[in-house]
Design a protein around this motif. Structure first.
Motif, PDB file in Angstrom:
ATOM      1  N   GLU A 384       0.833  -1.212   0.000  1.00  0.00           N
ATOM      2  CA  GLU A 384       0.000   0.000   0.000  1.00  0.00           C
ATOM      3  C   GLU A 384       0.865   1.259   0.000  1.00  0.00           C
ATOM      4  N   ASP A 385       1.938   1.225   0.787  1.00  0.00           N
ATOM      5  CA  ASP A 385       2.858   2.363   0.852  1.00  0.00           C
ATOM      6  C   ASP A 385       3.503   2.597  -0.521  1.00  0.00           C
ATOM      7  N   PHE A 386       3.895   1.502  -1.178  1.00  0.00           N
ATOM      8  CA  PHE A 386       4.535   1.614  -2.506  1.00  0.00           C
ATOM      9  C   PHE A 386       3.570   2.237  -3.527  1.00  0.00           C
ATOM     10  N   ILE A 387       2.309   1.798  -3.496  1.00  0.00           N
ATOM     11  CA  ILE A 387       1.330   2.333  -4.466  1.00  0.00           C
ATOM     12  C   ILE A 387       1.161   3.840  -4.266  1.00  0.00           C
ATOM     13  N   VAL A 388       1.060   4.265  -3.000  1.00  0.00           N
ATOM     14  CA  VAL A 388       0.857   5.698  -2.732  1.00  0.00           C
ATOM     15  C   VAL A 388       2.139   6.481  -2.986  1.00  0.00           C
ATOM     16  N   SER A 389       3.214   6.099  -2.292  1.00  0.00           N
ATOM     17  CA  SER A 389       4.436   6.925  -2.302  1.00  0.00           C
ATOM     18  C   SER A 389       5.143   6.902  -3.650  1.00  0.00           C
ATOM     19  N   ASN A 390       5.271   5.716  -4.246  1.00  0.00           N
ATOM     20  CA  ASN A 390       6.076   5.611  -5.466  1.00  0.00           C
ATOM     21  C   ASN A 390       5.268   5.815  -6.740  1.00  0.00           C
ATOM     22  N   ASN A 391       3.947   5.845  -6.622  1.00  0.00           N
ATOM     23  CA  ASN A 391       3.129   5.970  -7.831  1.00  0.00           C
ATOM     24  C   ASN A 391       2.201   7.173  -7.795  1.00  0.00           C
ATOM     25  N   LEU A 393       1.661   9.675  -5.617  1.00  0.00           N
ATOM     26  CA  LEU A 393       2.183  11.018  -5.280  1.00  0.00           C
ATOM     27  C   LEU A 393       2.932  11.647  -6.464  1.00  0.00           C
ATOM     28  N   PRO A 394       3.941  10.962  -7.050  1.00  0.00           N
ATOM     29  CA  PRO A 394       4.622  11.604  -8.185  1.00  0.00           C
ATOM     30  C   PRO A 394       3.715  11.803  -9.396  1.00  0.00           C
ATOM     31  N   LEU A 395       2.841  10.837  -9.701  1.00  0.00           N
ATOM     32  CA  LEU A 395       1.940  11.001 -10.859  1.00  0.00           C
ATOM     33  C   LEU A 395       0.971  12.156 -10.617  1.00  0.00           C
ATOM     34  N   GLY A 396       0.466  12.242  -9.394  1.00  0.00           N
ATOM     35  CA  GLY A 396      -0.448  13.341  -9.049  1.00  0.00           C
ATOM     36  C   GLY A 396       0.233  14.692  -9.143  1.00  0.00           C
ATOM     37  N   ALA A 397       1.503  14.744  -8.696  1.00  0.00           N
ATOM     38  CA  ALA A 397       2.252  16.001  -8.789  1.00  0.00           C
ATOM     39  C   ALA A 397       2.392  16.431 -10.253  1.00  0.00           C
ATOM     40  N   LEU A 398       2.619  15.453 -11.140  1.00  0.00           N
ATOM     41  CA  LEU A 398       2.725  15.768 -12.581  1.00  0.00           C
ATOM     42  C   LEU A 398       1.407  16.336 -13.105  1.00  0.00           C
ATOM     43  N   VAL A 399       0.293  15.752 -12.651  1.00  0.00           N
ATOM     44  CA  VAL A 399      -1.017  16.254 -13.100  1.00  0.00           C
ATOM     45  C   VAL A 399      -1.203  17.710 -12.658  1.00  0.00           C
ATOM     46  N   TYR A 400      -0.913  18.005 -11.397  1.00  0.00           N
ATOM     47  CA  TYR A 400      -1.037  19.392 -10.921  1.00  0.00           C
ATOM     48  C   TYR A 400      -0.129  20.330 -11.712  1.00  0.00           C
ATOM     49  N   LEU A 401       1.095  19.868 -11.970  1.00  0.00           N
ATOM     50  CA  LEU A 401       2.044  20.688 -12.730  1.00  0.00           C
ATOM     51  C   LEU A 401       1.497  21.034 -14.113  1.00  0.00           C
ATOM     52  N   PHE A 402       1.125  19.993 -14.863  1.00  0.00           N
ATOM     53  CA  PHE A 402       0.670  20.228 -16.243  1.00  0.00           C
ATOM     54  C   PHE A 402      -0.639  21.017 -16.271  1.00  0.00           C
ATOM     55  N   PHE A 403      -1.497  20.751 -15.290  1.00  0.00           N
ATOM     56  CA  PHE A 403      -2.778  21.460 -15.240  1.00  0.00           C
ATOM     57  C   PHE A 403      -2.560  22.963 -15.065  1.00  0.00           C
ATOM     58  N   CYS A 404      -1.539  23.307 -14.262  1.00  0.00           N
ATOM     59  CA  CYS A 404      -1.319  24.722 -13.934  1.00  0.00           C
ATOM     60  C   CYS A 404      -0.438  25.460 -14.936  1.00  0.00           C
ATOM     61  N   VAL A 405       0.306  24.737 -15.783  1.00  0.00           N
ATOM     62  CA  VAL A 405       1.219  25.482 -16.664  1.00  0.00           C
ATOM     63  C   VAL A 405       0.864  25.398 -18.148  1.00  0.00           C
ATOM     64  N   THR A 406       0.001  24.447 -18.547  1.00  0.00           N
ATOM     65  CA  THR A 406      -0.253  24.326 -19.990  1.00  0.00           C
ATOM     66  C   THR A 406      -1.618  24.900 -20.362  1.00  0.00           C
ATOM     67  N   ARG A 407      -1.737  25.284 -21.629  1.00  0.00           N
ATOM     68  CA  ARG A 407      -3.008  25.852 -22.098  1.00  0.00           C
ATOM     69  C   ARG A 407      -4.075  24.763 -22.233  1.00  0.00           C
ATOM     70  N   TYR A 408      -3.650  23.492 -22.176  1.00  0.00           N
ATOM     71  CA  TYR A 408      -4.645  22.404 -22.253  1.00  0.00           C
ATOM     72  C   TYR A 408      -5.350  22.224 -20.920  1.00  0.00           C
ATOM     73  N   GLY A 409      -4.785  22.814 -19.874  1.00  0.00           N
ATOM     74  CA  GLY A 409      -5.390  22.708 -18.553  1.00  0.00           C
ATOM     75  C   GLY A 409      -5.973  24.044 -18.127  1.00  0.00           C
ATOM     76  N   TRP A 410      -5.717  24.372 -16.890  1.00  0.00           N
ATOM     77  CA  TRP A 410      -6.210  25.624 -16.312  1.00  0.00           C
ATOM     78  C   TRP A 410      -5.401  26.795 -16.869  1.00  0.00           C
ATOM     79  N   GLY A 411      -4.079  26.549 -17.017  1.00  0.00           N
ATOM     80  CA  GLY A 411      -3.230  27.548 -17.678  1.00  0.00           C
ATOM     81  C   GLY A 411      -2.454  28.426 -16.717  1.00  0.00           C
ATOM     82  N   TRP A 412      -1.282  28.850 -17.172  1.00  0.00           N
ATOM     83  CA  TRP A 412      -0.344  29.637 -16.364  1.00  0.00           C
ATOM     84  C   TRP A 412      -0.956  30.937 -15.846  1.00  0.00           C
ATOM     85  N   ASP A 413      -1.656  31.662 -16.711  1.00  0.00           N
ATOM     86  CA  ASP A 413      -2.154  32.989 -16.317  1.00  0.00           C
ATOM     87  C   ASP A 413      -3.153  32.884 -15.167  1.00  0.00           C
ATOM     88  N   GLN A 414      -4.072  31.928 -15.287  1.00  0.00           N
ATOM     89  CA  GLN A 414      -5.057  31.751 -14.204  1.00  0.00           C
ATOM     90  C   GLN A 414      -4.374  31.303 -12.915  1.00  0.00           C
TER      91      GLN A 414
END
Length: 458
Positions: A384-391, A393-414
């Motif tokens: 369970e720890d491996f699924i959360v910590s190694n998968n 968390l990093p995948l979720g961080a990537l989603v937040y990153l791309f959502f906030c910086v690309t025009r396909y998501g929420w976008g940098w300006d917003q």
């Protein structure tokens, strides 16, 4: 649409968010990783990664929460461009919060069990082997494992059901204040022990030679990993607190405050552990062994050991419970956002759900010990720890990153407009290229390296 609750004070928000980040990793992972990777030199590299890796993603998570005024279950749906599928991530993040609690409740239960054992003097006069046997017998007893886990679930949801201000904020404030006070008392006591000097030197004097022995690459990766995992970012467990922050404060400044508090707790935990271990000539270990085997032996040798041990486990119980309460608050918010349930109803249903989901981990070392997902000695907890910590968390961080910086998501300006709204430190705009192109590569590296360490270099 239910009116969003608010914190009674800014201090409440900072302490609760820090409480979510301040968990067992600060105490049982940080000092040992510092020890393994050359002491003080490692701390400097860790602080660097905390700022360049952890901080931007935390600001993004808070921004998505505050702008949407919803938990991660529906925040992406509220902000995504029409026709896009970002909201699918909400299901993964929800699963991540449940999965985290499926094993964290068992570990938090051990803390409570040890608090009682210490206070009752059960470790007095035991040899090192007997202390180890005591921990093994706790794990081997299915009834005890389930009992302590259930106590954590009831305590956590009980606090959340009282409401954001009257429950979560009021009680977390008391817990965190006590946690910080006890931490200070224990650190002073440890530092003053005869023979503590060697441990202090090791912990506080940078020795780049020791770092070279561990291999510079390994040290840098360990620093990245710890900086990333210590802040609980990636599954929206922080985003929920963004929904409760007024717009009069910029999110960069608030995130920095939380990060400083989190780091101080981890650092002071080392001031308790290293001097005490060197005073009693014990090797500081990692993970559960450090807390449940090494330290009880240290307290055993101390004058008034039962008192110091009890204080230490009150601190550990508060560290564990502050995280449990924060994530339970998130879990309750899913139900309130998705199905408009009342807080009480969400708490009651989730008491049952989380208790049932936590049973496999509680039974992992005993009735389910035949299930060893990563080879002999591994248990349900490791999986369970491996699924959360190694998968997740990093995948979720990537989603937040791309959502906030690309025009396909929420976008940098917003994102920038939300992060910088209000007084306080602003998110540096010149970092746009860094967070768009470099930061995702660092997170991806953490994800891949985690797999290599687990399956290739083990």
């Amino acid at each position: 649409m239910q009116q969003r609750e608010r914190f009674g004070s800014r201090l409440g928000f900072i302490l609760i968010s820090a409480g979510c980040a301040i968990g067992l990793g600060n105490v049982w992972r940080f000092p040992y990783i510092v020890g393994q990777n050359g002491g003080a030199a490692f701390v400097l590299i860790y602080l660097f990664f905390l700022v360049v890796l952890g901080l931007p993603i935390m600001v993004m998570e808070f921004s998505v929460g505050r702008a949407s005024q919803k938990s991660v279950a529906s925040s992406f749906r509220a902000l995504e461009p029409k026709g896009s599928k970002w909201h699918w991530f909400g299901y993964f993040a929800m699963a991540g919060n449940y999965l985290l609690m499926m094993f964290y409740t068992t570990i938090a239960g051990w803390m409570l069990a040890y608090l009682f054992k210490m206070a009752r003097g059960e470790f007095n006069g035991l040899s090192a082997g007997q202390v180890q046997a005591a921990f093994q017998s706790l794990q081997a007893d299915p009834a005890a494992q389930i009992l302590w886990m259930l106590l954590v679930v009831l305590l956590g949801f009980g606090i959340c059901s009282l409401g954001l201000r009257n429950g979560v904020e009021k009680i977390t404030k008391v817990m965190m204040t006590c946690l910080l006070a006890i931490l200070g008392i224990l650190a002073v006591h440890s530092i003053l022990l005869p023979g503590a000097g060697e441990g202090l030197r090791f912990y506080l004097m940078p020795d780049f030679g020791k770092m070279a022995q561990s291999g510079a690459g390994n040290v840098v990766f360990a620093a990245m990993g710890q900086a990333f995992f210590t802040l609980s970012i990636g599954i929206g467990s922080m985003a929920i607190f963004g929904t409760y922050i007024e717009k009069d404060r910029s999110l960069m400044g608030e995130s920095l405050n939380i990060m400083i508090l989190d780091t101080c707790v981890a650092f002071v935990a080392g001031l308790i552990i290293f001097p005490a271990c060197s005073a009693f000539n014990v090797q500081p270990d990692s993970g559960p062994n450090l807390i449940f085997i090494t330290l009880p032996n240290v307290f055993n040798g101390m004058e008034g050991g039962a008192l110091w041990g009890s204080l230490f486990f009150i601190f550990m119980s508060f560290a564990a419970l502050s995280t449990v309460v924060a994530v339970f608050e998130n879990i309750i918010s899913f139900a309130m956002d998705l199905w408009s349930w009342s807080r009480r109803k969400a708490a009651l249903i989730n008491i049952l759900l989380v208790a049932v989901l936590s049973v496999p981990c509680a039974l992992g070392p005993n009735l389910l010990s035949g299930f060893a997902p990563f080879g002999p000695g591994s248990t349900v907890l490791d999986l369970e720890d491996f699924i959360v910590s190694n998968n997740l968390l990093p995948l979720g961080a990537l989603v937040y990153l791309f959502f906030c910086v690309t025009r396909y998501g929420w976008g940098w300006d917003q994102f920038i407009a939300e992060a910088d709204a209000g007084r306080g430190l602003k998110f540096p705009r010149w970092t746009r290229k860094y967070v768009t192109y470099v930061l995702p590569i660092i997170v991806l590296y953490i994800l891949i390296q985690g797999y290599l360490d687990k399956f290739l270099f083990h």
